[in-house]
Enzyme design. Structure first.
Site, short mmCIF file in Angstrom:
data_model
loop_
_atom_site.label_atom_id
_atom_site.label_comp_id
_atom_site.label_asym_id
_atom_site.label_seq_id
_atom_site.Cartn_x
_atom_site.Cartn_y
_atom_site.Cartn_z
N HIS A 46 114.12 87.24 62.18
CA HIS A 46 114.91 88.35 61.63
C HIS A 46 116.40 88.05 61.75
O HIS A 46 117.16 88.16 60.77
CB HIS A 46 114.55 89.63 62.41
CG HIS A 46 115.31 90.84 61.99
ND1 HIS A 46 114.78 91.80 61.16
CD2 HIS A 46 116.58 91.26 62.28
CE1 HIS A 46 115.67 92.76 60.97
NE2 HIS A 46 116.78 92.45 61.64
N GLU A 47 116.83 87.66 62.95
CA GLU A 47 118.24 87.39 63.17
C GLU A 47 118.68 86.11 62.45
O GLU A 47 119.82 86.00 61.98
CB GLU A 47 118.53 87.26 64.67
CG GLU A 47 118.21 88.52 65.48
CD GLU A 47 119.02 89.72 65.04
OE1 GLU A 47 120.11 89.54 64.45
OE2 GLU A 47 118.58 90.86 65.30
N HIS B 54 119.66 86.98 59.00
CA HIS B 54 121.03 87.53 58.97
C HIS B 54 122.05 86.39 59.04
O HIS B 54 123.07 86.40 58.33
CB HIS B 54 121.25 88.47 60.16
CG HIS B 54 120.56 89.80 60.05
ND1 HIS B 54 120.55 90.53 58.89
CD2 HIS B 54 119.87 90.53 60.97
CE1 HIS B 54 119.89 91.66 59.09
NE2 HIS B 54 119.45 91.68 60.33
#
Length: 373
Positions: A30-31, A34
């Site tokens: 997820h990160e 980003h």
């Protein structure tokens, strides 16, 4: 049995390790999404941490400090311009660089990348499972034995998981909608009478008949015989394309169920209803599910990983300030207004959203643990 013994019984060391690994991997990806979204637009990323809390290891690479932190419960990425700047006089103000200078669509790309990555992981994990193990189709027309209780009369008589009960005392079983409920009624009705009984079973070797004498008790039910039922599932082998198509259909069909689960959670939260349901699980409930899956093997863990990524992706898309969906909402509001929210406005909304998320998390944990009291 006390509180801690109950939790220890629900969780296994293997289950705890797998829970932390699955959640850490889901958060890392997820990160990382980003991070990619920011770097693709020329925005610097100051730090990227795997884990939370005290930093154990750190290394600078490509302008980012990569960290390994002590607590394996997630992670974070620090993108330039996403947090407020500290002015010389100590006051805080909105950043005017990095992320803050991007157009609205650029900000949305970065914020949306994390949840989309989790949904993509869920899609690929489900697709891999369907490709390797086939696509299950529930027929709902046969009474399939799902489990035989160890040490029960059923085990003594030779009942096996996967056997199909086709008749009880010579009467065919006609299951149309709910095999578990229909067969439970059939078993209770048959075993309410003392004397000899026959179960006609179908297994890989064909039909066989099991005869036994039965003396009913006051509370006779299927658990006394020692069998529980499972849905009648037929497995169809598919190629990679068919597996990915089925994965997409599964995720689309799961959307209403996930939204219903979140809606039920918020309803219970605002009414302070701490009773536990089959919706959103807390940390102990998740660990318990993973502990059970670990006993079944690797593909069961793959399915749990897909479920956790699916839940994480949808949860982060909720329009709550503090979550990715909430930040996207604020960006879109600023785009409609023609100017971004002021630091004071955004800070107030984000603080309220963060407080709501923290209270919601506390509610889930308390509800999760209440069943052990």
């Amino acid at each position: 049995m006390n509180f801690f013994q109950s939790i220890a019984q629900a969780l296994t060391p293997q289950g705890i390790v797998w829970t932390l690994l699955i959640i850490t991997l889901a958060t890392f990806m997820h990160e990382l999404a980003h991070y990619w979204g920011a770097r693709a637009q020329g925005v610097a990323v100051k730090s990227f941490s795997v884990g939370m809390g005290p930093i154990l290891l750190r290394r600078n690479w490509r302008g980012t400090e990569w960290r390994l932190s002590a607590l394996p419960i997630g992670g974070y990425v620090e993108i330039d311009g996403m947090t407020p700047d500290t002015l010389p006089d100590g006051r805080m103000d909105s950043a005017k660089h990095g992320f803050a200078r991007l157009p609205a669509w650029g900000k949305v790309v970065i914020l949306l990348a994390g949840p989309v990555m989790n949904l993509l992981l869920a899609y690929l994990l489900l697709g891999g499972n369907f490709w390797a193990n086939g696509v299950p189709k529930e027929l709902n027309n046969r009474a399939v034995i799902g489990q035989v209780v160890v040490g029960s009369k059923a085990e003594t008589l030779g009942f096996k998981a996967g056997d199909v009960v086709t008749a009880i005392d010579g009467q065919p079983i006609n299951v149309q909608r709910d095999p578990a409920q229909a067969d439970s009624d059939s078993v209770r009705k048959a075993l309410s009478v003392a004397g000899p009984h026959t179960f006609t079973l179908n297994d890989r070797a064909g039909n066989r008949t099991v005869r036994f004498n039965w003396t009913p008790t006051e509370n006779s039910k299927r658990a006394i015989l020692g069998i529980t039922y499972a849905p009648d599932v037929q497995i169809t082998r598919v190629g990679l394309g068919g597996a990915l198509a089925e994965s997409g259909r599964t995720i689309v069909n799961a959307v209403p169920q996930v939204m219903k689960a979140f809606g039920n959670l918020f309803s219970r939260f605002f009414t302070l209803n701490f009773s536990r349901d089959q919706g959103v699980a807390g940390p102990v409930g998740t660990g318990e599910i993973v502990s059970q899956a670990a006993k079944l093997g690797g593909w069961a863990l793959v399915l749990i990983g897909a479920t956790i990524n699916l839940s994480l992706g949808f949860f982060n898309l909720l329009p709550i300030p503090g979550l990715d969906g909430g930040r996207i909402l604020l960006v879109l509001v600023g785009a409609v207004r023609g100017r971004p929210l002021t630091f004071a406005q955004e800070s107030t909304v984000t603080t309220a959203g963060f407080a709501l998320v923290m209270l919601l998390s506390l509610f889930v944990v308390i509800r999760d643990l209440s069943r052990f009291f």
